[in-house]
Design a protein around this motif. Structure first.
Motif, mmCIF file in Angstrom:
data_model
loop_
_atom_site.group_PDB
_atom_site.id
_atom_site.type_symbol
_atom_site.label_atom_id
_atom_site.label_comp_id
_atom_site.label_asym_id
_atom_site.label_seq_id
_atom_site.Cartn_x
_atom_site.Cartn_y
_atom_site.Cartn_z
ATOM 1 N N SER A 111 -4.354 -6.175 -2.037
ATOM 2 C CA SER A 111 -3.984 -4.768 -1.870
ATOM 3 C C SER A 111 -4.143 -4.016 -3.179
ATOM 4 O O SER A 111 -4.634 -2.885 -3.217
ATOM 5 C CB SER A 111 -2.530 -4.650 -1.405
ATOM 6 O OG SER A 111 -2.353 -5.314 -0.190
ATOM 7 N N ALA A 166 -6.918 -1.100 -4.190
ATOM 8 C CA ALA A 166 -6.451 0.217 -4.633
ATOM 9 C C ALA A 166 -6.783 0.458 -6.109
ATOM 10 O O ALA A 166 -6.503 1.524 -6.646
ATOM 11 C CB ALA A 166 -4.952 0.333 -4.407
ATOM 12 N N ALA A 210 0.837 -1.205 0.000
ATOM 13 C CA ALA A 210 0.000 0.000 0.000
ATOM 14 C C ALA A 210 0.871 1.253 0.000
ATOM 15 O O ALA A 210 0.647 2.188 -0.781
ATOM 16 C CB ALA A 210 -0.928 -0.009 1.212
#
Lengths: 331, 331
Positions: free
Chosen positions: B207, B211, B175
DNA sequence: TTGTACGCGTTATCAC
DNA sequence: GTGATAACGCGTACAA
């Protein structure tokens, strides 16, 4: 599946299948002289009860654990891990268990280890540990424990040994380099690192004396970090040389220190790793190294010991050649 | 020193010192209720005869071998060697012997190993092997073998577990990088390399999905040489990226391939080693890595198991944090 | 404090 | 083919 019952014994199996202990034992051991029918019946109750024979009791009765002891200075070195790998493989196919005895490079621990090996009732042991000397080995032998000793000059009954030819090779390499190469040669001396390194160092020194050449010895710690730091200092004054280091990580310490001191490898500084592992070709510049297939050594040791245990013929002394692998850390 | 006589038993010691078996046994075990005088006498004949108690017989009588089983996929990885090192140290101070059980990453072998652990009569076992699943562990448990399981989601009686927080850390790192860094991230997928890597890979992928970012996965072999060769190919088309590799040697393969393809590290290619060892700081450029003190894990596992065996309180679940060590293979 | 006798779970040697 | 029974080397109630 059973739920947390106590260990099922051969006796319970016998009762449950209406036969005697002896018969069950015969079935377990694939002993002949048992009807196919009863055999099947017994096998079924064995499965049903989840019976597993106790190797302990078997061992006590037969005077054979299928267990061999491995004596090493530490499990933490890559080359020992490689050897261990060969041992576990071979031991598995041969049906042996491996028990670890670690001396931590301390003589005190080594004595304890001898005791433990004896009391542990292993069928035999493989010793790859410089801490044990002739008397320790003799003691083990006096308890009738067949031994395969790696890299150690000892003899006795039921004792085979495995040798490395590092010394010869180091003599060759050193002599060759003194003829052709230009730099002064240095040996990285490790304080308490066993006979093999001592012999190699002696070979290195003798070669120089015979040739009437000058040489150097640096005492280092068995630690990458410390050796790296030490050589940053050394390279402030010594701006070239051919360095013989015991292990890849120490050789890497010299290389990295040289590079970080603005020296070129191998033009200014040449490095030879004596006990090469796969990391020799991972590190950049790739390490020129001597190499022995330690996995092979490990499995061979187990094979030899196994032959002892079965009273087969064993060659009393096997030698492993090291090969010189030229890579990029030497010219 | 004795010369090749048969094993001296407690019985012979008893006769030779004119006492009963029981008394000798008491002396061996430092059991009270034995006169200093007779104790001394017995000890002398013990020394004279070179008697060593048989752990086998002791174990059978007490139902305690002082033996713990270690189940691992192979002895050949550096991080396992590190763990082994911690285990042998702790086992020595606690008075246990270590018996090795290796699955060679094969499910078939794993089943055999379960059998062997049961028949081997170990007091307990430490399992650091992804090949064993819930049912295997349950089977072991059903035979009342206290277990410490590393990196595996199981529970049961007399079972403690040790976890690594790699997933969390990978989520963080991923991240963070997606926020700040610019390159596309790639994961090196190893075909059959266990749950830990699978979970890490999943964390990595999730992740990215969360995102809304793009990512890549490369399937590689568990071999430095092969991976190096593969990446020479890959870098012909892919000229930048942030690569997550399972182990130092694989990370090194990526780095070396990148450098040999005329790419800069970390400017063009960034690499993170997930299971860092000491080689992370030996390789140049030094590897940024996640790091767990596996020696500590090993000794902790033995400590926990030992508490089980002594019926002391054990925390059922211990977690080890991995630390992110920023070095030179990432920006 | 010390000795007797039994048990631990098997194998092996006898008989039957 | 199968079944008693004595080892194997030691620990441990229980008795003395």
């Amino acid at each position: 599946m059973k739920n947390m019952k106590d260990r099922v014994t051969i006796y319970e199996v016998a009762v449950a299948s209406g036969v005697s202990l002896a018969t069950v034992s015969r079935v377990i051991n694939n002993n002949s002289n048992v009807t196919a029918k009863t055999k099947k019946r017994v096998e079924e109750t064995i499965a049903r009860l989840g019976y597993k024979p106790s190797r302990l009791a078997q061992a006590l009765a037969t005077n054979k654990t299928t267990n061999i002891g491995i004596v090493i200075p530490s499990a933490n070195y890559v080359y020992i891990a490689n050897m261990l790998n060969g041992m576990t493989d071979e031991a598995k196919t041969l049906g042996y268990q491996l028990t670890l005895f670690v001396t931590n490079k301390s003589k005190e621990d080594a004595l304890q280890v001898v005791e433990k090996v004896i009391t542990s009732h292993v069928d035999g042991a493989i010793i790859f540990d410089d801490e044990l000397d002739q008397s320790d080995i003799a003691k083990l032998s006096s308890y009738k424990i067949p031994l395969v000793v790696v890299n150690n000059e000892v003899q006795g009954e039921k004792l085979a040994s495995i040798h490395f030819d590092y010394e010869e090779k180091v003599r060759e390499v050193t002599a060759d380099y003194m003829k052709k190469g230009g730099k002064k040669m240095y040996f990285l001396h490790l304080h308490h690192s066993g006979r093999l390194l001592e012999r190699i160092e002696r070979a290195f020194i003798e070669s120089h004396i015979q040739a009437g050449k000058n040489y150097g010895v640096f005492s280092v710690e068995d630690s990458y970090r410390q050796t790296y730091a030490d050589f940053l200092e050394i390279f402030k004054s010594t701006r070239s040389g051919y360095f013989l280091a015991y292990r890849d990580s120490l050789a890497a310490a010299v290389i990295n220190a040289a590079l970080d001191s603005g020296l070129r490898v191998p033009e200014d500084v040449e490095v030879l790793s004596l006990i090469g592992t796969k990391y020799a070709s991972i590190i950049r510049p790739q390490l020129t190294s001597l190499h022995i297939d330690l996995k092979d050594v490990g499995s061979t040791a187990v094979t030899m010991l196994s032959k002892f245990l079965n009273d087969e013929d064993v060659e009393q002394d096997k030698s492993f050649d090291s090969t010189f692998v030229k890579r990029d850390s030497t010219i």
